[in-house]
Design an enzyme around this catalytic site. Structure first.
Site, short mmCIF file in Angstrom:
data_model
loop_
_atom_site.label_atom_id
_atom_site.label_comp_id
_atom_site.label_asym_id
_atom_site.label_seq_id
_atom_site.Cartn_x
_atom_site.Cartn_y
_atom_site.Cartn_z
CB SER A 107 -45.92 -29.02 18.97
OG SER A 107 -46.74 -28.34 19.02
N GLY A 108 -47.44 -29.79 21.91
CA GLY A 108 -48.93 -30.00 22.34
C GLY A 108 -48.59 -31.06 23.48
CB THR A 112 -46.20 -24.18 27.46
OG1 THR A 112 -45.42 -23.97 26.22
CG2 THR A 112 -46.68 -22.85 28.00
CG ASN A 157 -50.37 -26.63 21.67
OD1 ASN A 157 -51.59 -26.31 22.30
ND2 ASN A 157 -49.38 -26.63 22.29
CB SER A 160 -48.21 -24.30 19.11
OG SER A 160 -46.94 -24.81 18.83
CB SER A 161 -44.38 -22.16 22.76
OG SER A 161 -45.06 -22.56 23.91
N GLY A 384 -39.45 -29.94 21.44
CA GLY A 384 -38.69 -31.19 21.26
C GLY A 384 -38.55 -31.81 19.89
CD GLU A 386 -41.66 -28.78 15.60
OE1 GLU A 386 -41.36 -28.46 14.64
OE2 GLU A 386 -42.06 -27.96 16.58
N1 LIG Z 1 -51.11 -31.10 32.91
C1 LIG Z 1 -51.96 -30.76 32.19
N2 LIG Z 1 -53.19 -30.89 32.52
C2 LIG Z 1 -54.36 -30.58 31.72
N3 LIG Z 1 -54.17 -30.18 30.42
C3 LIG Z 1 -52.84 -30.26 30.06
C4 LIG Z 1 -51.60 -30.72 30.90
N4 LIG Z 1 -50.68 -30.14 30.09
C5 LIG Z 1 -51.09 -29.90 29.08
N5 LIG Z 1 -52.49 -30.05 28.77
C6 LIG Z 1 -53.35 -29.45 27.55
O1 LIG Z 1 -52.54 -29.43 26.45
C7 LIG Z 1 -52.51 -28.29 25.72
C8 LIG Z 1 -50.97 -28.32 24.96
O2 LIG Z 1 -50.02 -28.26 26.13
P1 LIG Z 1 -48.78 -27.31 26.04
O3 LIG Z 1 -49.04 -25.93 25.44
O4 LIG Z 1 -48.08 -26.99 27.23
O5 LIG Z 1 -47.98 -28.03 24.81
P2 LIG Z 1 -46.59 -27.53 24.47
O6 LIG Z 1 -45.67 -28.97 24.68
O7 LIG Z 1 -46.12 -26.32 25.21
O8 LIG Z 1 -46.72 -27.47 22.97
P3 LIG Z 1 -46.02 -26.56 22.15
O9 LIG Z 1 -44.61 -27.13 22.03
O10 LIG Z 1 -46.72 -26.50 20.85
O11 LIG Z 1 -45.94 -24.94 22.73
C9 LIG Z 1 -52.91 -27.12 26.73
O12 LIG Z 1 -53.15 -26.23 26.20
C10 LIG Z 1 -53.57 -28.04 27.69
O13 LIG Z 1 -54.88 -27.87 27.10
MG LIG Z 2 -45.58 -24.60 24.56
#
Ligand SMILES: Nc1ncnc2c1ncn2[C@@H]1O[C@H](COP(=O)(O)OP(=O)(O)OP(=O)(O)O)[C@@H](O)[C@H]1O
Ligand SMILES: [Mg+2]
Length: 1059
Positions: A107-108, A112, A157, A160-161, A384, A386
């Protein structure tokens, strides 16, 4: 990649496959860290993309970057999510098959974001038409809608999705995105009713309360204050600085409009969200019998209004449940705890089902009705592994899902590797890897897997609890090497076990990162915990809540109540058939398992691509790389496993054409062009490079290189060679450019020259034409020059006039004396010329006259007088003209110490008489004509003949009768004096060198104009009064004076030559 192999020292290696120490986690981490600190967040493992969350905006997602990556070979540019997206797209296009991109990570970690980047890339790179743009907008805008309803702020996050998402993008045969389909997995519904400290409910609740329009809120019975809603404040952080609920709300409204949610859909949707908030605020109190009853009717009123359910029905549903007793249904009242539980269950069920409806609704808008065949790219953004300090049912499901995906990955990767070997005709070398099937089986095996046991426990009538479930597991699977509880006694290979065969059957076939639990680790387990040794590492789960969550029990009563709703969405979500179904609904885990089976089937039929996201630190800080945290993720994401599989055989493989194209400069036979087949070229090349037999294999279309060092050596050699070649190419190119430039300049010069010449020629022609005209005119003018002025000769005449005047101006006489030197005038200028001559002569004269001094003037007057007296009369006169007159010829002593001067005595005698002129003369005696030197002096009154100090003769001008001179060239003068005067001696016969001067002076001084008489032949003179004598003049050979026989004085003079 080849293009950047050189940069490996500075920024690490772009593809882990080329890492020499590919089994070393430390080397892996070093490379990742090195690149991360250079803002290089992407690295490949073959075609898998590892992405490290930079936690800052990088300037690598611009339109320009997208263009750069479009249609470029995967390895030609630095690793990028766009490279992967582009490659998937192009492979799909060329092979016309389906693909999916699996994006996983903690997560984070950025899953997404990665999926959004891919979607954006397709939005920009795919063909565009009005219809396609519409689909594209819907695909893009489905994200904010799903994020609003499915994402929440967690400790890890802020966005977070809280559900797994699989999105299919459908492309037509031209590559246009024509439709899509979304599948969602395991929404974390429990968040609706409970949030941990520091976390929030789903974004939509806050967006509605913060951003909702006043009218809307009033209609929904809501107030703009999150603190008023129990479901929103449990995490104690309703407001988050990184989230702008208001602007997200606006975005959501726009997205809903684009996805074509109708007004009533939107109304129903927000009614549900508001009614969940109202539900959360419903409180229960115990009545006298201890049964639950609601306190305060405001909330129930709003829920019933918004969902369109009669209040009484709702109240009853919240406080009672239906029990089937034999053939009857009986209502049994809830205790307060039960009522709270039932209320929360209802809230979760409503929200969960509404979410499913939402996904369905989006899918409706993305559906492509065209039946022609499409290809698909799937995007799987799924949680992924957890691992928390306390892991519950959700983590169990999530980690199970990851085991399944890992299994899929191994199958697909090994399959594709094997297929590639087979296709290339290379012998397959078995790859030692950890097959996680053993863990998948442990979880999902029928009857004895954990899921089966859990379901069994849930379905069991009676007092089944989480602990009984744990005991059941201990009983049934205690011997499994990947399962540990605090009471399990078995030994892992070394220790005795109740079911040794089971153990033997299931032991890991290879030594890998998986350590099976030993006694020590087991001791760390609490009662109520069990631990699974996943492929990525061990995770301890707490069984508390497993049964409840798996049951996801919504009392039948609750469903019945919902069935009565007039809200269209609720009606759709709680279909009429469901409450009557006697069959027990599937448990959550079974549903999840089934959906995973479905997902696996979907994925198995497609070509896989992977993006693994890594979170560099827990504090969301840019530039911080927490080694322990990353190492943990590398392990849990199975990256080392992946690398191991990819490196099992050959580290590097590349199509012959590409390999030859890059390295052909290293062999003289292949450079600059190889004429044979690419494979032969490569063979020749590597022979030249000295590859050893076991270092490479030649496939059908590709060369396989076993070790990275072999490739690096080749690459290094290429870099050295490249510089040399570059210099040569540069030189050639420069030469070519210069030549080109020269040719250009030459061409330009020729052009200019031509133009210039043309211009000159035209000018010349014009000039000649003009000249011809002028000459013709001139000739005509010349011919007609004597005719009266007419068209033909006017110019000519003007020219003649001008020419004459110009020449005349240049040739004017310089002095008055040259006045005859006058330019001859052409006939037409005769008259003008005469006039001009006259004018000019006058001018010269005037100039001359004005220019002369008074002395000179006086002298000239004298000369003029001389002229009147002697011009054309006396022969030698012309010779006198040029001799200037002097004031006197004998100077008085006072002023002049010369040999000739006037004796002072003479001067004294003359005292009062001023000497006006004096001149030496020769006096001829009147008798005998002997010559005597005398001085002749003129005063105002008289003329004196002086001999030194003696005045020989004084002649008053009154007594002077005249002066005779001959007409010849002698200098004789005869002064005739009056003979009446007895004292006078008679006429004087004198010879004077300054004859003209002396006579002119005499005339002037004596004021006698007619004194002078020019005679011819002889002059008679008085020797004495009454006695005459003669002077005869004649011309002769020489000038002589003598007394002639006749007693006359004969003066012979030479004839003056005319001038
Ligand atoms: N390529 C990137 N460039 C800049 N910032 C990023 C990038 N990827 C992620 N981030 C930052 O990290 C934060 C978390 O990313 P994201 O929401 O995609 O995580 P996630 O893997 O989908 O987490 P979750 O499993 O909780 O949904 C985003 O809100 C953004 O601030
Ligand atoms: Mg996500």
């Amino acid at each position: 990649m080849e293009a950047a192999l050189t940069a490996r020292d500075r920024v690490g290696i772009q593809d882990f496959v080329l890492l020499d120490a590919h089994t070393s986690e430390t080397a892996f981490l070093d490379n990742l860290r090195k690149r991360f600190h250079e803002n290089l967040i992407y690295t490949y493992i073959g075609t898998l993309l590892v992405s490290v969350n930079p936690y800052k905006e990088l300037d690598i997602y611009s339109k320009k970057q997208m263009d750069t990556y479009m249609g470029v070979n995967f390895f030609e540019l630095p690793p990028h999510i766009y490279a992967l997206a582009d490659n998937v797209f192009r492979t799909m296009q060329s092979e016309f098959n389906n693909h999916f991109i699996l994006i996983s990570g903690e997560s984070g970690a950025g899953k997404t974001e990665a999926s959004k980047k891919i979607l954006q890339f397709y939005a920009v790179s795919c063909p565009s038409t009005k219809v396609l743009d519409n689909v594209r907008d819907r695909l893009l805008l489905s994200n904010p809608v799903l994020e609003a309803f499915g994402n929440a702020k967690t400790l890890k996050n802020d966005n977070s999705s809280r559900f797994g998402k699989y999105m299919d993008i459908q492309f037509d045969h031209q590559g246009g995105a024509v439709g899509g389909h979304i599948l969602s997995y395991l929404l974390e519904k429990s968040r609706v009713v409970h949030q941990n400290h520091g976390e929030r409910n789903f974004h939509i609740f806050y967006q509605l309360v913060e951003g909702g329009e006043e009218d809307l809120l009033r209609w929904l019975g809501l107030e703009r204050n999150c603190q008023l809603y129990r479901y929103l404040v449990q995490g104690d952080c309703a407001k988050v600085s990184s989230i702008s609920d208001k602007s997200d709300w606006r975005m959501l409204r726009k997205a809903l409009a684009v996805i074509e949610f109708s007004e009533s859909d939107v109304e129903d949707l927000f009614s549900i969200i508001a009614s969940v908030l109202h539900l959360g605020n419903i409180r229960f109190e115990a009545d006298g019998r201890g049964y639950a009853c609601t306190s305060g009717h405001k909330e129930t009123h709003w829920v019933s209004k918004l969902l369109g359910i009669p209040t009484q029905v709702l109240l009853q549903g919240l406080t009672h449940r239906k029990i089937e007793a034999k053939a009857e249904e009986v209502l049994s009242p809830f205790s307060v705890d039960h009522a709270v539980y039932a209320r929360d269950a209802l809230a979760k069920a409503i929200y969960g089902r509404t979410f499913s409806w939402l996904v369905g609704k989006i899918n409706e808008s993305l559906v492509n009705k065209d039946s022609s065949r499409k290809t698909v790219i799937g995007l799987l953004d799924i949680y992924g592994f957890e691992v928390f300090s306390v892991n519950s049912f959700e983590q169990f499901c999530i980690n199970y899902c990851n085991e399944k995906l890992q299994q899929l990955f191994i199958q697909l990767t090994l399959k594709s590797e094997q297929e590639e070997y087979e296709m290339e005709g290379i012998e397959w070398e078995p790859v030692p890897y950890f097959n996680n099937k053993i863990i998948c089986d442990l979880v999902e095996e029928k009857h004895r897997g954990i899921i089966a046991l859990l379901d069994e426990e849930c379905l069991l009538p009676g007092e089944a609890t989480d602990l009984t479930f744990l005991e059941k597991m201990e009983e049934k699977i205690c011997g499994h090497p990947h399962f540990v509880t605090s009471v399990t006694h078995y030994c892992c290979g070394r220790q005795t076990h109740r079911d040794k065969n089971y153990l033997k059957k299931t032991l890991c076939p290879i030594p890998c990162s998986h350590k099976l639990a030993d006694q020590k680790t087991r001791k760390t387990l609490e009662r109520g915990d069990f631990r699974l040794l996943h492929y990525a590492g061990e995770v301890t789960y707490c069984v508390v809540g497993f049964l409840d969550k798996n049951n996801d029990l919504l009392y039948r009563n609750g469903k019945e109540v919902m069935r009565q709703s007039k809200n269209a969405i609720v009606k759709h979500c709680f279909p009429a058939t469901e409450p009557h179904s006697k069959r027990r609904p599937e448990t959550v885990v079974t549903q999840f398992k089934n959906s995973l089976v479905g997902l696996t089937e979907i994925l198995m039929s497609k070509e896989p691509w992977y993006v693994r996201c890594i979170k560099p630190n827990e504090s969301k800080q840019p530039g911080r790389f927490d080694d322990v945290l990353v190492r943990h993720q590398v392990k849990y994401l199975g990256l080392m496993e992946h690398l191991r599989v990819r490196r099992a055989g050959f580290a590097y493989r590349r199509k012959y054409e590409i390999f030859l194209q890059r390295y052909k400069p290293l062999c003289p036979d292949t450079w600059p062009n190889w004429r044979g087949s690419a494979a032969e070229g490569v063979q020749r090349l590597i022979k030249h490079l000295g590859y050893k037999r076991d270092e490479y294999k030649m496939g059908r279309t590709k060369i396989f290189i076993r070790h990275p060092r072999t490739l690096f050596a080749t690459e290094d050699a290429f870099q050295v060679c490249k510089h040399k070649l570059a210099t040569r190419i540069q030189a050639k190119y420069k030469g070519y450019r210069v030549k080109e430039e020269y040719a250009k300049q030459k061409e330009a010069a020729t052009k200019i020259e031509n133009c210039w010449r043309g211009l000159l020629a035209r000018k010349e022609r014009e000039k000649r034409a003009w000249a011809v005209k002028v000459i013709k005119k001139f000739i005509k003018g010349f011919i007609t020059r004597n005719q009266p002025s007419c068209v033909d000769n006017s110019e000519y005449l003007a020219y003649v006039r001008q020419n004459y005047l110009t020449r005349l101006a240049e040739n004017l006489p310089k002095t008055v004396l040259e006045k005859d030197h006058w330019l001859t005038a052409p006939p037409i200028m005769q008259e003008a010329s005469q006039l001009l001559k006259k004018l000019y002569t006058r001018l010269m004269v005037r100039k001359y006259v004005r220019g002369i001094s008074p002395q000179r003037k006086a002298q000239l007057l004298l000369k003029a007088q001389t002229s009147t007296m002697f011009k054309c009369k006396k022969e030698n006169y012309p010779f006198s003209v040029c001799r200037p007159f002097a004031d006197t010829r004998i100077w008085s002593l006072l002023f002049h110490q010369g040999a000739e001067d006037i004796n002072t005595k003479v001067l004294q005698i003359m005292q009062h008489e001023q000497v006006k002129y004096s001149v030496p003369v020769v006096k001829y005696d009147r008798n005998g004509f002997r010559p005597r030197l005398r001085q002749l002096i003129f005063t105002l009154e008289a003329a004196y003949l002086v001999e030194e100090a003696k005045i020989k003769q004084r002649m008053d001008y009154g007594s002077l009768r005249g002066v005779s001179v001959s007409n010849l060239s002698d200098n004789f003068l005869i002064l005739h004096v009056s003979c009446d005067d007895i004292k006078q001696k008679g006429d004087l016969v004198l010879q004077c060198d300054y004859l003209f001067e002396a006579l002119t002076k005499l005339c002037v001084i004596a004021n006698k104009q007619n004194y002078i008489k020019v005679v011819q032949g002889s002059v008679r003179f008085d020797i004495q009064p009454g006695r005459e004598g003669f002077v005869d003049f004649k011309s002769g050979q020489e000038s002589i004076v003598y007394r002639a026989k006749n007693g006359h004085l004969m003066v012979e003079s030479t004839r003056a030559k005319s001038r």
